[in-house]
Enzyme design. Structure first.
Site, PDB file in Angstrom:
ATOM      1  N   SER A   1       0.841  -1.194   0.000  1.00  0.00           N
ATOM      2  CA  SER A   1       0.000   0.000   0.000  1.00  0.00           C
ATOM      3  C   SER A   1       0.879   1.247   0.000  1.00  0.00           C
ATOM      4  O   SER A   1       1.649   1.442  -0.940  1.00  0.00           O
ATOM      5  CB  SER A   1      -0.963  -0.039   1.192  1.00  0.00           C
TER       6      SER A   1
ATOM      7  N   ASP B   1      -9.203  -4.628  -6.039  1.00  0.00           N
ATOM      8  CA  ASP B   1      -8.846  -3.689  -4.973  1.00  0.00           C
ATOM      9  C   ASP B   1      -9.703  -2.430  -5.093  1.00  0.00           C
ATOM     10  O   ASP B   1      -9.508  -1.622  -5.994  1.00  0.00           O
ATOM     11  CB  ASP B   1      -7.355  -3.347  -5.082  1.00  0.00           C
TER      12      ASP B   1
ATOM     13  N   HIS C   1      -7.646  -5.283  -1.480  1.00  0.00           N
ATOM     14  CA  HIS C   1      -6.391  -4.661  -1.048  1.00  0.00           C
ATOM     15  C   HIS C   1      -5.565  -5.596  -0.159  1.00  0.00           C
ATOM     16  O   HIS C   1      -4.345  -5.483  -0.102  1.00  0.00           O
ATOM     17  CB  HIS C   1      -6.710  -3.359  -0.301  1.00  0.00           C
TER      18      HIS C   1
END
Length: 722
Positions: free
Chosen positions: A592, A667, A699
């Site tokens: 991320s 995602d 995600h």
């Protein structure tokens, strides 16, 4: 004699190495090292008791059990799912009515986004043991204060269920997917303000306040869902990217006597957010927090429930941004507790009901990290803080006058408290890098441990055969003079005369922390597995991370990725200078925001890093959501250079080392668009790299054997390239 000693030493060494059982990825991500805990632990408010959701694999059952705080003895089982056919597939969660005579029980939950879900909900009368199905696949049900009604949301509208008549009344009628949402937050509020239920009962149950989201003008984002059918489906939802239109929000009051709905005119605000609403102890007074789009100016407003008149009680400004919390707590006289970073560190303040500052309760160059509550009888506040070091957490108490502060958690590491309703006791959860989670009953006045509840001794015993290396914490000082929290894990058979490759891990996002003194997460076991393969693993929290004061955290304002990248490269150079490190074999990994960082590290720090792995990375903040991105960057229209000067897309042509790029196609948070654009930029720059897309994974990239396959892929990439 000398020969005997050498042979004995060789035998002992060989035995020691072979005695260290190897960790496997299958074990890590199939839960072999998962510690015991206290699931769904809830402290009751009316009796000195608490509840825990217990599950038994042997009997395939789940029970909500009631315990006594003073003795820790089990008082009773409130609900056993085996007694009700409707609960045959389990209990997902539960909440009490205010008198704690009834429960709302959820099962058949279906996740929507990170926090939101729909579920079937049942009302359970504890005394009569009667279970009543209230509704199927609804959101966020909550009892009225008198326990006679339940308000909930379904398909973007609000409803009220009457327990006596079993009648459901619809309160709003204009809810529509991708257009209007009543009482439930939109995607970006849920993700970035971390709440889903955007409605609240007044103290007397006569009114419901709610936020209405008109997202009709918010741009749509679409994702293919590949599934197992012949043709993929398309999922479309509203997602405001940086600089784009947000939902238009408005505040409404419903009078439940007439079901009349009136909009509250909050004032002359333009392009604003309502990140919190909460009724005060006055049944006719609603508190509302309103923050501007830049998130550097916040008003706490009290709204008269009869006239709808708003009054600004408190204003807070910040040169960077203001974090939203759930710490606002009203005392009986409607004076209130508030936390703020206004003196440079997050601390607790007491204000009168008119918004006049009465006292700053906590002070110092450390952060209050959790507010637990106020015992009005003894005028004592309980909280968690970093006073014992920014990588640690401790439980404290302090008087409302700011005096008689006392540390209540005895051991150094990460402590958190769940307090009994009379604040006589608290359950302290503790762990450190060397001690797995333990739960103890402690005295709230002295902090003394009364009894151990959960100790995880079985896990400690199990881990002995792995002879795991220790996580060493230290302060790393860069050549520029920046002092950064860090940890390092060395192979158990570490030899200071050898040269080791180093694999660095980081996240680096604003206010985050990876260097903290608590028990291992799954990735920590993976890092230890890598040390068994001969790698040194290190982690450094650079500038922009949290719990070291506002100045350290907010230095990255308007240029995410600049100072954070500087610090990772500078830290790598320091570590690369250690005698036992091969500075030509250094890699970095992140997920991320951490993927954004590891991408930048391999592109802009190619002389420092030999390889990098980026999972689900942001590759341009232009692609990310408005609330998060603009909090730190303002809009792309205002700060184009801040967006582009630190974007991996800008530096694709600089790739020198080995790069693995990973993303889930489903995602909803950091869209796969980010990786697709970076893939395109790298291809157009004629750069060789490796990449993997996981179909329909979100995600977190998990489900089935996904994590095992993913971590084997990353491990193999490390072995081949570092």
């Amino acid at each position: 004699m000398k020969l005997y000693r050498i042979i004995a030493l060789l035998v002992f060494t060989a035995f020691s190495v072979s005695a260290q059982q190897k960790i496997s990825i299958d074990e890590i991500y199939m839960g072999a090292f998962r510690p015991k805990g206290m699931d769904e632990l809830q402290s009751l408010k009316n009796t000195n008791q608490y509840t825990v959701l217990n599950a038994s694999r042997a009997t395939r059952s789940m029970q909500i059990d009631l315990y006594d705080f003073a003795t820790l003895e089990k008082v009773s089982t409130l609900v056993d799912n085996r007694d009700f056919a409707e609960l045959a597939n389990g209990i997902d969660s539960y909440t009490f009515s205010s008198d704690e005579k009834m429960l709302l029980i959820a099962n058949n939950s279906n996740q929507i986004f990170r926090h939101s879900f729909t579920a079937d909900f049942f009302i359970y009368d504890i005394a009569s043991k009667k279970l009543t199905k209230m509704a199927e696949q609804v959101q966020e049900p909550v009892f009225s204060p008198d326990g006679k009604k339940v308000a909930f949301a379904k398909e973007n509208n609000l409803y009220v269920y009457d327990l006596a008549s079993a009648k459901t009344t619809q309160l709003t009628f204009d809810g529509k997917k991708n257009a209007v949402i009543n009482g439930i937050t939109d995607w970006v509020y849920e993700e970035e303000f971390a709440f889903v239920r955007a409605f609240d009962w007044s103290a007397d149950g006569s009114k419901i306040a709610y936020i209405r989201f008109d997202e009709s003008q918010v741009p749509e984002f679409s994702m293919n869902r590949y599934g197992q059918d012949l043709y993929p489906s398309v999922e479309t939802f509203k997602y405001p990217k940086a600089g784009e239109k947000n939902s238009e929000v408005s505040l409404h009051l419903i009078d439940l006597k007439t079901n009349a709905d009136s909009e509250v005119k909050l004032g002359n605000y333009n392009d604003f957010y309502i990140p919190r609403i909460k009724w005060t102890n006055d049944a006719n007074l609603l508190s509302v927090q309103v923050i501007n789009r830049h998130q550097d100016n916040l008003d706490l407003i009290f709204v008269d429930g009869t006239t709808g008149k708003p009054t600004v009680i408190l204003n807070e400004k910040d040169k960077a941004y203001i974090d939203i919390t759930d710490n606002l707590t009203f005392l009986k006289d409607n004076s209130f507790i508030w936390t703020s970073e206004k003196d440079g560190f997050n601390h607790i303040y007491l204000y009168s009901k008119s918004g006049k500052l009465i006292n700053q309760l906590t002070k110092g160059n450390w952060e209050v990290t959790a507010y637990y509550g106020l015992d009005e009888k003894s005028k004592t506040v309980f909280y968690q803080s970093t006073e014992n070091g920014s990588i640690n957490r401790d439980v404290y108490r302090i008087g409302l006058d700011g005096k008689n502060k006392k540390r209540l958690s005895p051991a150094t590491g990460t402590n958190a408290g769940t307090f009994s309703p009379n604040f006589q006791y608290f359950i302290n959860s503790f762990s450190s890098a060397t001690v797995p989670p333990t739960y103890t009953l402690n005295d709230s006045k002295t902090g003394n441990t009364i009894k151990t509840i959960v100790s995880n001794e079985a896990l400690s015993e199990k881990l002995k055969k792995y002879d795991l290396p220790l996580k060493e914490f230290f302060m790393l000082k860069t050549e520029k003079g920046n002092e950064l929290n860090a940890w390092i894990i060395k192979p158990k058979d570490f030899d200071a005369t050898k040269k080791y490759p180093v694999f660095m891990y980081q996240y680096s996002g604003p206010g985050s922390q990876q260097v903290n003194n608590e028990w291992h997460a799954n990735d920590d076991y993976w890092f230890m597995m890598l040390t068994q393969m001969g790698y040194v693993v290190a982690c450094v929290d650079g500038r922009g991370t949290g719990f070291r004061g506002a100045e350290f955290k907010k230095v990255t304002q308007k240029q995410l990725g600049k100072y954070e990248l500087e610090d990772q490269i500078d830290a790598a150079k320091v570590i690369g200078g250690y005698n036992y490190v091969d500075k030509d074999r250094m890699g970095i990994f992140g997920w991320s925001f951490g993927g954004f960082m590891s991408s930048n590290c391999i592109l802009k720090g190619g002389n420092t890093f030999k390889m990098a792995i980026a999972v689900a990375p942001v590759t341009s903040w232009r692609f990310y959501d408005s609330i998060y991105t603009e909090r730190y960057m303002q809009t792309p229209q205002e700060n184009a250079a801040g967006y582009d000067d630190n974007s991996p897309l800008t530096f694709a042509k600089k790739l020198q080392g080995k790069f693995l790029l990973i993303h889930g196609s489903g995602d909803d948070n950091v869209h796969v668009q980010n990786s697709m654009r970076l893939i395109d930029a790298l291809v157009n720059a004629n750069k060789q790299f490796d990449w993997a897309i996981y179909p329909d994974k979100n995600h977190g990239i998990y489900g089935g054997y996904t994590r095992i396959q993913l971590y084997n892929k990353m491990t193999n990439f490390i072995k081949e390239n570092l």
